[in-house]
Scaffold this motif. Structure first.
Motif, PDB file in Angstrom:
ATOM      1  N   ASN A  55     -42.141 -86.287 -46.265  1.00 21.56           N
ATOM      2  CA  ASN A  55     -42.021 -87.706 -46.592  1.00 21.56           C
ATOM      3  C   ASN A  55     -43.180 -88.454 -45.929  1.00 21.56           C
ATOM      4  OD1 ASN A  55     -41.226 -87.587 -43.921  1.00 21.56           O
ATOM      5  ND2 ASN A  55     -39.092 -88.034 -44.325  1.00 21.56           N
ATOM      6  N   PHE A  56     -43.233 -89.744 -46.185  1.00 19.94           N
ATOM      7  CA  PHE A  56     -44.313 -90.564 -45.646  1.00 19.94           C
ATOM      8  C   PHE A  56     -43.870 -91.228 -44.346  1.00 19.94           C
ATOM      9  CE2 PHE A  56     -45.161 -90.037 -50.111  1.00 19.94           C
ATOM     10  CZ  PHE A  56     -46.547 -89.897 -50.178  1.00 19.94           C
ATOM     11  N   GLY A  57     -44.791 -91.873 -43.673  1.00 19.04           N
ATOM     12  CA  GLY A  57     -44.469 -92.581 -42.439  1.00 19.04           C
ATOM     13  C   GLY A  57     -45.500 -93.659 -42.178  1.00 19.04           C
ATOM     14  N   ARG A  58     -45.315 -94.389 -41.087  1.00 20.66           N
ATOM     15  CA  ARG A  58     -46.217 -95.481 -40.719  1.00 20.66           C
ATOM     16  C   ARG A  58     -46.899 -95.196 -39.393  1.00 20.66           C
ATOM     17  NH1 ARG A  58     -45.901-100.040 -43.664  1.00 20.66           N
ATOM     18  NH2 ARG A  58     -44.026-100.404 -44.901  1.00 20.66           N
ATOM     19  N   LEU A  59     -48.176 -95.518 -39.327  1.00 23.38           N
ATOM     20  CA  LEU A  59     -48.875 -95.577 -38.052  1.00 23.38           C
ATOM     21  C   LEU A  59     -48.694 -96.945 -37.404  1.00 23.38           C
ATOM     22  CD1 LEU A  59     -52.328 -93.899 -38.827  1.00 23.38           C
ATOM     23  CD2 LEU A  59     -50.521 -92.986 -37.362  1.00 23.38           C
ATOM     24  N   LEU A  60     -48.706 -97.993 -38.229  1.00 24.81           N
ATOM     25  CA  LEU A  60     -48.685 -99.374 -37.752  1.00 24.81           C
ATOM     26  C   LEU A  60     -47.492-100.113 -38.341  1.00 24.81           C
ATOM     27  CD1 LEU A  60     -52.487-100.005 -38.354  1.00 24.81           C
ATOM     28  CD2 LEU A  60     -51.413 -99.497 -36.156  1.00 24.81           C
ATOM     29  N   ASP A  61     -47.100-101.204 -37.692  1.00 19.74           N
ATOM     30  CA  ASP A  61     -45.971-101.984 -38.186  1.00 19.74           C
ATOM     31  C   ASP A  61     -46.243-102.518 -39.583  1.00 19.74           C
ATOM     32  OD1 ASP A  61     -44.949-101.548 -35.706  1.00 19.74           O
ATOM     33  OD2 ASP A  61     -45.025-103.634 -35.033  1.00 19.74           O
ATOM     34  N   ARG A  62     -45.205-102.561 -40.399  1.00 18.07           N
ATOM     35  CA  ARG A  62     -45.350-103.198 -41.715  1.00 18.07           C
ATOM     36  C   ARG A  62     -45.525-104.697 -41.507  1.00 18.07           C
ATOM     37  NH1 ARG A  62     -40.966-107.000 -42.294  1.00 18.07           N
ATOM     38  NH2 ARG A  62     -39.089-106.041 -41.436  1.00 18.07           N
ATOM     39  N   PRO A 377     -50.431-103.509 -42.974  1.00 19.34           N
ATOM     40  CA  PRO A 377     -51.082-104.606 -42.259  1.00 19.34           C
ATOM     41  C   PRO A 377     -52.424-104.929 -42.918  1.00 19.34           C
ATOM     42  CG  PRO A 377     -51.331-102.556 -41.047  1.00 19.34           C
ATOM     43  CD  PRO A 377     -50.377-102.278 -42.174  1.00 19.34           C
ATOM     44  N   THR A 378     -52.869-106.128 -42.774  1.00 17.78           N
ATOM     45  CA  THR A 378     -54.206-106.473 -43.242  1.00 17.78           C
ATOM     46  C   THR A 378     -55.227-105.706 -42.409  1.00 17.78           C
ATOM     47  OG1 THR A 378     -54.339-108.327 -41.691  1.00 17.78           O
ATOM     48  CG2 THR A 378     -53.487-108.791 -43.912  1.00 17.78           C
ATOM     49  N   GLY A 379     -56.466-105.698 -42.867  1.00 23.85           N
ATOM     50  CA  GLY A 379     -57.502-105.015 -42.109  1.00 23.85           C
ATOM     51  C   GLY A 379     -57.669-105.590 -40.717  1.00 23.85           C
ATOM     52  N   GLU A 380     -57.629-106.918 -40.615  1.00 28.71           N
ATOM     53  CA  GLU A 380     -57.785-107.561 -39.308  1.00 28.71           C
ATOM     54  C   GLU A 380     -56.642-107.176 -38.374  1.00 28.71           C
ATOM     55  OE1 GLU A 380     -59.712-110.262 -42.417  1.00 28.71           O
ATOM     56  OE2 GLU A 380     -57.824-109.152 -42.226  1.00 28.71           O
ATOM     57  N   ALA A 381     -55.405-107.153 -38.902  1.00 30.85           N
ATOM     58  CA  ALA A 381     -54.249-106.795 -38.080  1.00 30.85           C
ATOM     59  C   ALA A 381     -54.313-105.343 -37.641  1.00 30.85           C
ATOM     60  CB  ALA A 381     -52.951-107.060 -38.855  1.00 30.85           C
ATOM     61  N   ALA A 382     -54.762-104.463 -38.535  1.00 31.79           N
ATOM     62  CA  ALA A 382     -54.861-103.044 -38.185  1.00 31.79           C
ATOM     63  C   ALA A 382     -55.904-102.821 -37.105  1.00 31.79           C
ATOM     64  CB  ALA A 382     -55.187-102.221 -39.433  1.00 31.79           C
ATOM     65  N   ALA A 383     -57.063-103.473 -37.244  1.00 31.92           N
ATOM     66  CA  ALA A 383     -58.111-103.324 -36.231  1.00 31.92           C
ATOM     67  C   ALA A 383     -57.628-103.832 -34.878  1.00 31.92           C
ATOM     68  CB  ALA A 383     -59.368-104.073 -36.675  1.00 31.92           C
ATOM     69  N   GLY A 404     -58.892-113.361 -42.304  1.00 31.21           N
ATOM     70  CA  GLY A 404     -57.748-112.965 -41.493  1.00 31.21           C
ATOM     71  C   GLY A 404     -56.645-112.297 -42.289  1.00 31.21           C
ATOM     72  N   ARG A 405     -56.772-112.299 -43.629  1.00 33.97           N
ATOM     73  CA  ARG A 405     -55.723-111.723 -44.489  1.00 33.97           C
ATOM     74  C   ARG A 405     -56.348-110.754 -45.503  1.00 33.97           C
ATOM     75  NH1 ARG A 405     -53.411-115.175 -47.778  1.00 33.97           N
ATOM     76  NH2 ARG A 405     -55.183-116.597 -47.772  1.00 33.97           N
ATOM     77  N   THR A 406     -57.341-110.005 -45.059  1.00 37.54           N
ATOM     78  CA  THR A 406     -58.045-109.092 -45.955  1.00 37.54           C
ATOM     79  C   THR A 406     -57.214-107.840 -46.219  1.00 37.54           C
ATOM     80  OG1 THR A 406     -60.120-109.834 -44.942  1.00 37.54           O
ATOM     81  CG2 THR A 406     -60.204-107.868 -46.331  1.00 37.54           C
ATOM     82  N   PRO A 407     -56.928-107.505 -47.475  1.00 38.62           N
ATOM     83  CA  PRO A 407     -56.200-106.263 -47.755  1.00 38.62           C
ATOM     84  C   PRO A 407     -56.877-105.072 -47.084  1.00 38.62           C
ATOM     85  CG  PRO A 407     -56.340-107.592 -49.743  1.00 38.62           C
ATOM     86  CD  PRO A 407     -57.202-108.277 -48.711  1.00 38.62           C
ATOM     87  N   LEU A 408     -56.086-104.167 -46.550  1.00 35.80           N
ATOM     88  CA  LEU A 408     -56.614-103.074 -45.736  1.00 35.80           C
ATOM     89  C   LEU A 408     -57.650-102.253 -46.492  1.00 35.80           C
ATOM     90  CD1 LEU A 408     -56.559-101.443 -43.126  1.00 35.80           C
ATOM     91  CD2 LEU A 408     -54.589-100.182 -44.022  1.00 35.80           C
ATOM     92  N   TRP A 409     -57.386-101.906 -47.754  1.00 35.08           N
ATOM     93  CA  TRP A 409     -58.326-101.093 -48.521  1.00 35.08           C
ATOM     94  C   TRP A 409     -59.684-101.778 -48.620  1.00 35.08           C
ATOM     95  CZ3 TRP A 409     -60.294-102.133 -53.613  1.00 35.08           C
ATOM     96  CH2 TRP A 409     -61.009-101.074 -54.187  1.00 35.08           C
TER      97      TRP A 409
END
Length: 461
Positions: A55-62, A377-383, A404-409
Motif C-alpha cells: 500500500n501507499f504511505g506519507r512522508l509528510l503531513d497531508r 503539501p505544497t512545494g514550499e511546505a515540503a521544503a 507559497g502555494r506552489t503544487p509540489l510537482w
C-alpha cells in the motif's frame, strides 16, 4: 483553492477545502511527524527482512488548504513549451522511457480518481511490488502466470516476438501478442507507447532469454539464476545510469555513498519511511513528463516522428520498419531528452481524445492528482518540513499570486531549472531516496550483495 474559500464567518469550512478535509480526516500524519521509528530500520540487521508494503504511505503531513482547480489549470496552461523555451537536457532520450518503465515496475494505483480526495493513503493498495524485482516482466512466475512463458523446452523462457502471436505483423522484435493483438506482458501499461513497448521487450524480455540460454542445471535453477542476473543488471542500470542522468550530483552522490554503506543520509528519516510514499508516486516521479520531446527519430528510415503519431498509438502491433534504433536513445549518439523544467511539449498539454476523455492537459492532471487526490503539501511546505531552503517563486507562480502555494510537482520542476535540468535538493531527495531505500530494504538487491558480487555485476553491465 483561493484563500477566500477557507473558513466561513461561522467557523465552518466550505467548498473544496471542506471536501478535502473531510475525505482526509483521521488520516495518519507523515512519518516525519512521528516520534518513533519501527524496530527494523534500514542499515540494521533486521532492515533487509522488512516485508514489502503493498500500500501507499506519507512522508509528510497531508495539507488541507490547496490551490483551486482554476488556479492549477491556469498554471498548467502557462507550461506549454515554445520554440524559444525548448531546451535539450543532459539525459539521453531513452532515460525518460526507462523512467516510465521503472514507475510501472514499482507502483500502480488502480483505485483512486483524479481530483477526488483519496482519504487514508494507507488504505490505497499498490498493485505492483515496491521492489526492483521486475514483476512487471516476470509476473508471479511460470506456475502462476504461464501465459507469459513458452512451452516444452521453452517452458522457462519469456514469450517474445515469435510466430503468429508476435502481433498480426509478425515482427520478431515486437512483444508477444494474443489474437486481439494485446501484448502478453506482466504490466499492460508497458504497451501504451512504442518507446516503452520496445524497451520492455528488447532490453528486458529478450535479454532475459539470452541469460537463460547461458545457464545450466534444471529448468527451475536456470530460471532463478537468469531472473536474478537480469534483476541485478536492471538495478545497476538504475544506480549508475538513470539516477545520475536525472538527479544533480551534489544531491545524489552523498545519498549513493550512504546507501552503499547501508544507511541513507537525511533530511528524510528513511528508517521509518513507507516503501511507496505518495510524494514520490503522485508528484516527484512524474518529473519525466517534462523530459518528453515533441518528436523523435526512430531509426534511419523514420526521423522526426511526432510523439502522438499513428506510429505510436500504443496497445497495437509494431511494424518491423518502426523498430527503434536504440543507439538513438542511449549512448554517445543518442538524441537528448528535454531538460527537466517547467515546460511541457504541446502534445502533453493537449492530450488527444483517444488518450484521455477529460482534463487533456497532463500538467493539470499531475497537479490535481497530487494536490486534490492525495492532499500533498505544497512545494514550499515540503521544503520547510525537511529543513531545505525555500525557492523564490517562478515568474508564472508569482503572476498568478500563488506564492507559497506552489503544487509540489511544479515546485520540483522549478527547482530542477535552478540545477541545470536535473532534480535538486527536494526533488532529488524524494526520487533518489525512495529508490535507494527500496533497494536497501530488498535482501536480494545489488546493494545487499557482497562487495565482490556487486562489482562483478557492474563489470558485466
Amino acid at each position: 483553492m483561493t484563500r477566500e474559500m477557507g473558513a466561513s464567518r461561522h467557523g465552518m469550512m466550505k467548498g473544496v477545502t471542506a471536501a478535502i478535509a473531510m475525505a482526509c480526516e483521521g488520516e495518519a500524519k507523515g512519518t516525519q511527524s512521528l516520534d518513533h521509528r519501527p524496530a527494523a530500520e534500514i542499515g540494521s540487521a533486521q532492515g533487509p527482512r522488512v516485508q514489502a508494503q503493498r500500500n501507499f504511505g506519507r512522508l509528510l503531513d497531508r495539507q488541507e488548504e490547496q490551490p483551486s482547480v482554476e488556479e492549477i489549470r491556469a498554471l498548467a496552461n502557462r507550461m506549454a513549451e515554445t520554440p524559444e523555451t525548448a531546451t535539450d537536457g543532459p539525459a539521453d532520450a531513452g532515460m525518460a522511457f526507462l523512467g516510465q518503465f521503472i514507475d510501472h515496475d514499482l507502483t500502480l494505483d488502480a483505485t483512486t480518481r483524479l481530483g477526488v480526495a483519496a482519504g487514508r493513503v494507507e488504505d490505497v493498495e499498490n498493485f505492483r511490488t515496491p521492489r526492483f524485482d521486475l514483476d512487471s516482466v516476470f509476473g508471479a512466475g511460470p506456475e502462476v502466470d504461464p501465459w507469459l512463458y513458452g512451452q516444452g523446452g521453452e517452458a522457462r523462457g519469456l514469450a517474445f516476438g515469435r510466430g503468429w502471436a508476435a502481433g498480426s505483423l509478425g515482427n520478431p522484435l515486437d512483444l508477444q501478442r494474443n489474437c486481439n493483438d494485446r501484448a502478453l506482458i506482466g504490466d499492460p501499461r508497458n504497451d501504451e507507447n512504442l518507446f516503452v513497448s520496445q524497451l520492455h521487450g528488447r532490453l528486458f524480455v529478450a535479454r532475459y532469454n539470452e541469460l537463460l540460454a547461458e545457464e545450466t542445471g534444471s529448468d527451475e535453477e536456470r530460471f532463478e539464476a537468469a531472473r536474478t542476473r537480469l534483476r541485478h543488471e536492471y538495478q545497476n542500470r538504475v544506480l549508475t545510469e538513470f539516477l545520475p542522468a536525472v538527479v544533480a550530483p551534489s544531491v545524489l552522490d552523498p545519498m549513493v555513498s550512504g546507501a552503499r554503506a547501508g544507511h541513507l543520509p537525511g533530511p528524510v528519516h528513511w528508517g521509518c519511511a513507507p516503501d511507496m510514499p505518495v510524494e514520490f508516486s503522485a508528484a516527484a516521479f512524474r518529473f519525466g513528463h517534462s523530459m518528453i520531446r515533441q518528436s523523435y527519430d526512430l531509426n534511419d528510415a523514420h526521423g522526426t516522428v511526432d510523439v502522438f503519431s499513428p506510429i505510436n498509438r500504443g496497445f497495437s502491433p509494431v511494424k518491423r520498419e518502426h523498430n527503434l534504433d536504440f543507439a538513438r536513445y542511449f549512448g554517445p549518439a543518442a538524441q537528448k531528452s528535454r531538460s527537466i523544467d517547467t515546460r511541457i511539449v504541446r502534445a502533453l498539454i493537449e492530450l488527444p481524445p483517444n488518450v484521455v476523455s477529460d482534463h487533456p492537459n497532463l500538467a493539470e492532471r499531475n497537479m490535481l492528482r497530487g494536490q486534490h487526490t492525495f492532499c500533498l503539501p505544497t512545494g514550499e511546505a515540503a521544503a520547510t518540513a525537511l529543513g531545505l531552503d525555500v525557492l523564490d517563486p517562478s515568474p508564472d507562480v508569482e503572476a498568478l499570486k500563488m506564492t507559497g502555494r506552489t503544487p509540489l510537482w511544479y515546485y520540483l520542476l522549478w527547482e530542477a531549472e535552478q540545477f541545470g535540468g536535473k532534480l535538486g535538493p527536494l526533488g532529488g531527495t524524494l526520487v533518489a531516496g525512495t529508490i535507494l531505500n527500496l533497494m536497501l530494504r530488498d535482501p536480494g538487491s545489488i546493494l545487499n550483495l557482497p562487495a565482490e558480487a556487486s562489482q562483478a555485476v557492474a563489470r558485466v553491465a
